[in-house]
Design a protein around this motif. Sequence first.
Motif, PDB file in Angstrom:
ATOM      1  N   ARG A 246       5.446  -7.612   7.573  1.00  0.00           N
ATOM      2  CA  ARG A 246       6.598  -6.782   7.928  1.00  0.00           C
ATOM      3  C   ARG A 246       7.568  -6.694   6.748  1.00  0.00           C
ATOM      4  N   GLN A 247       7.816  -7.807   6.104  1.00  0.00           N
ATOM      5  CA  GLN A 247       8.718  -7.815   4.951  1.00  0.00           C
ATOM      6  C   GLN A 247       8.212  -6.897   3.839  1.00  0.00           C
ATOM      7  N   ALA A 248       6.890  -6.874   3.650  1.00  0.00           N
ATOM      8  CA  ALA A 248       6.319  -6.019   2.602  1.00  0.00           C
ATOM      9  C   ALA A 248       6.567  -4.552   2.904  1.00  0.00           C
ATOM     10  N   VAL A 249       6.407  -4.151   4.155  1.00  0.00           N
ATOM     11  CA  VAL A 249       6.695  -2.761   4.533  1.00  0.00           C
ATOM     12  C   VAL A 249       8.171  -2.448   4.337  1.00  0.00           C
ATOM     13  N   GLU A 250       9.036  -3.337   4.806  1.00  0.00           N
ATOM     14  CA  GLU A 250      10.483  -3.113   4.696  1.00  0.00           C
ATOM     15  C   GLU A 250      10.927  -2.982   3.245  1.00  0.00           C
ATOM     16  N   ALA A 251      10.268  -3.714   2.346  1.00  0.00           N
ATOM     17  CA  ALA A 251      10.655  -3.681   0.931  1.00  0.00           C
ATOM     18  C   ALA A 251      10.494  -2.301   0.310  1.00  0.00           C
ATOM     19  N   LEU A 252       9.701  -1.425   0.947  1.00  0.00           N
ATOM     20  CA  LEU A 252       9.431  -0.092   0.408  1.00  0.00           C
ATOM     21  C   LEU A 252      10.264   1.001   1.077  1.00  0.00           C
ATOM     22  N   ASP A 253      11.288   0.617   1.826  1.00  0.00           N
ATOM     23  CA  ASP A 253      12.219   1.585   2.452  1.00  0.00           C
ATOM     24  C   ASP A 253      11.498   2.685   3.227  1.00  0.00           C
ATOM     25  N   PRO A 254      10.727   2.339   4.256  1.00  0.00           N
ATOM     26  CA  PRO A 254       9.986   3.381   4.980  1.00  0.00           C
ATOM     27  C   PRO A 254      10.881   4.402   5.663  1.00  0.00           C
ATOM     28  N   GLU A 255      12.146   4.078   5.881  1.00  0.00           N
ATOM     29  CA  GLU A 255      13.059   5.042   6.514  1.00  0.00           C
ATOM     30  C   GLU A 255      13.183   6.332   5.712  1.00  0.00           C
ATOM     31  N   ILE A 256      12.929   6.276   4.401  1.00  0.00           N
ATOM     32  CA  ILE A 256      13.080   7.475   3.569  1.00  0.00           C
ATOM     33  C   ILE A 256      11.739   8.162   3.279  1.00  0.00           C
ATOM     34  N   TRP A 257      10.646   7.661   3.860  1.00  0.00           N
ATOM     35  CA  TRP A 257       9.349   8.271   3.596  1.00  0.00           C
ATOM     36  C   TRP A 257       9.272   9.671   4.210  1.00  0.00           C
ATOM     37  N   ASP A 258       8.687  10.591   3.452  1.00  0.00           N
ATOM     38  CA  ASP A 258       8.409  11.920   3.977  1.00  0.00           C
ATOM     39  C   ASP A 258       7.230  11.850   4.940  1.00  0.00           C
ATOM     40  N   GLY A 259       7.285  12.632   5.982  1.00  0.00           N
ATOM     41  CA  GLY A 259       6.205  12.664   6.949  1.00  0.00           C
ATOM     42  C   GLY A 259       5.330  13.887   6.777  1.00  0.00           C
ATOM     43  N   PRO A 260       4.222  13.921   7.494  1.00  0.00           N
ATOM     44  CA  PRO A 260       3.730  12.805   8.299  1.00  0.00           C
ATOM     45  C   PRO A 260       3.188  11.681   7.425  1.00  0.00           C
ATOM     46  N   VAL A 261       3.140  10.467   8.007  1.00  0.00           N
ATOM     47  CA  VAL A 261       2.628   9.307   7.280  1.00  0.00           C
ATOM     48  C   VAL A 261       1.196   9.045   7.726  1.00  0.00           C
ATOM     49  N   TRP A 262       0.302   8.967   6.766  1.00  0.00           N
ATOM     50  CA  TRP A 262      -1.096   8.609   7.045  1.00  0.00           C
ATOM     51  C   TRP A 262      -1.284   7.130   6.735  1.00  0.00           C
ATOM     52  N   ASP A 263      -1.491   6.331   7.772  1.00  0.00           N
ATOM     53  CA  ASP A 263      -1.834   4.914   7.597  1.00  0.00           C
ATOM     54  C   ASP A 263      -3.350   4.867   7.417  1.00  0.00           C
ATOM     55  N   ALA A 264      -3.773   4.863   6.156  1.00  0.00           N
ATOM     56  CA  ALA A 264      -5.174   5.144   5.832  1.00  0.00           C
ATOM     57  C   ALA A 264      -6.089   3.928   5.898  1.00  0.00           C
ATOM     58  N   CYS A 265      -5.533   2.737   5.995  1.00  0.00           N
ATOM     59  CA  CYS A 265      -6.331   1.504   6.142  1.00  0.00           C
ATOM     60  C   CYS A 265      -5.716   0.727   7.296  1.00  0.00           C
ATOM     61  N   ALA A 266      -5.686   1.341   8.466  1.00  0.00           N
ATOM     62  CA  ALA A 266      -4.807   0.894   9.544  1.00  0.00           C
ATOM     63  C   ALA A 266      -5.260  -0.375  10.238  1.00  0.00           C
ATOM     64  N   GLY A 267      -6.541  -0.698  10.203  1.00  0.00           N
ATOM     65  CA  GLY A 267      -7.012  -1.866  10.925  1.00  0.00           C
ATOM     66  C   GLY A 267      -6.678  -1.758  12.403  1.00  0.00           C
ATOM     67  N   ARG A 268      -6.090  -2.812  12.948  1.00  0.00           N
ATOM     68  CA  ARG A 268      -5.725  -2.835  14.366  1.00  0.00           C
ATOM     69  C   ARG A 268      -4.331  -2.241  14.618  1.00  0.00           C
ATOM     70  N   GLY A 269      -3.692  -1.734  13.565  1.00  0.00           N
ATOM     71  CA  GLY A 269      -2.462  -0.979  13.757  1.00  0.00           C
ATOM     72  C   GLY A 269      -1.175  -1.752  13.603  1.00  0.00           C
ATOM     73  N   GLY A 270      -1.213  -2.896  12.926  1.00  0.00           N
ATOM     74  CA  GLY A 270       0.013  -3.680  12.758  1.00  0.00           C
ATOM     75  C   GLY A 270       1.111  -2.910  12.045  1.00  0.00           C
ATOM     76  N   LYS A 271       0.767  -2.242  10.972  1.00  0.00           N
ATOM     77  CA  LYS A 271       1.782  -1.504  10.213  1.00  0.00           C
ATOM     78  C   LYS A 271       2.075  -0.146  10.858  1.00  0.00           C
ATOM     79  N   THR A 272       1.094   0.424  11.555  1.00  0.00           N
ATOM     80  CA  THR A 272       1.368   1.628  12.344  1.00  0.00           C
ATOM     81  C   THR A 272       2.468   1.336  13.365  1.00  0.00           C
ATOM     82  N   ARG A 273       2.410   0.176  13.979  1.00  0.00           N
ATOM     83  CA  ARG A 273       3.418  -0.211  14.971  1.00  0.00           C
ATOM     84  C   ARG A 273       4.817  -0.232  14.351  1.00  0.00           C
ATOM     85  N   ILE A 274       4.932  -0.764  13.139  1.00  0.00           N
ATOM     86  CA  ILE A 274       6.229  -0.826  12.470  1.00  0.00           C
ATOM     87  C   ILE A 274       6.762   0.588  12.214  1.00  0.00           C
ATOM     88  N   LEU A 275       5.894   1.473  11.756  1.00  0.00           N
ATOM     89  CA  LEU A 275       6.312   2.842  11.444  1.00  0.00           C
ATOM     90  C   LEU A 275       6.711   3.602  12.708  1.00  0.00           C
TER      91      LEU A 275
END
Length: 424
Positions: A246-275
Amino acid sequence: MQARSSKPLPAARRVALEALFRCLMNRQDIQAALDSALSSGVDDPRDLGLATELSYGYLRLKGRIEYVLSRFLQDPGKLNPKMRLAMGVAAYEILFLDKIPAYASVDWAVEFSKSKPGARLAGLFNAVLRRVSELGVDAHDPDFFRKDASLPEFLSRWYACPQWLVDLWWREYGEKTATDYLEAQIKPPALGFNLFGHPEADALYTEIAGWPELIDIEGMSFALPAGTAFEGEPDPPLARQSFAARQAVEALDPEIWDGPVWDACAGRGGKTRILLEKGLDVFASDPHRGRLAALERELHGVEIFEANAATAEPPRVPGTILLDMPCSGLGVLSRRPDTKWKRRPADLGDLTLLQREILDNALAQVKPGGRIAVITCTLNPEENQGLVARFIGDNDRVSVEREWTTPSDSPLNEFFYAASLSVK
């Protein structure tokens, strides 16, 4: 791995030995191996807990245990692998599980040794394990492991880590940081979970946020000390998630990411859940159908498709691509301790080739002016900063916005690298 001794092998030991044998001899992931072994029918929560502790604890400290045994065995390599494993697990109990009497550990291991007909191992098991039990505090004294050892040899013994990995971290990160990493990987990771999407999220958030043992909170994610137990798991269960991830995702300021976001190596969706928690428009893919099925069960309504991130063409043009890269996993050895006994230096080069293919495809798929977010869970510069530097050097359309690494003294005992790349 069924014993044929005069006494039945206790359930927790039977499960742990079966899981460890599948893991180390058949190269199955430890959690999958443990799940398979437990499927034989272990209902007592105490047996389940002990089997898990033995499996993960032994793997974290396998190198240290093997050195202790080598002090009392002339040629450990002559022991059948199953027998050597049983002796090691019993030694782990004696050295690290204070609530189990040493005689109980000796007893089940000696009985198991009788399952190899004609080998006459009972006397050897009894003698060696009793010597181990007599070590007392010496077994936890670093000086015991320094005998006839160079500094690298001592570090490998004491931190139960393959020599090549000790050398890599010492060379690349220096003494202080390398020692932090070595210390962390023999400890269990912090307990992390994310409440987003849970029907009782608000009530649980209020309750857990007040716990004095809480390590950290970020959004709907929590970190608690390893081994924290709940008095009755909520129904449905909490979504486990590494807080360091979670800290790694937060470090990249996802709030400013342009959409749509493709979680291309999503696995079971841990980071998809954060987004999703942050209100982003996300769609996800992974090459493993089972992982995608788990994502779909957990996060209803997310657009998913089965695909390899190195070659996939997404159904929509992404403004941001999140790449939770396949990597050597050297940053999460506390959670996946079997990795250090399976990886080889040659594996690292193959992984960087795959990572580069994924980055090249991401660059071809992201819209101009978009972003590629890179995350790995490894401690190998060639898969982290080196990979990004080479990619940028070969593509003048790409520049680094931000790079981040989990601090080496993190109490979470897991380490991630993250980079945000801007695409012209």
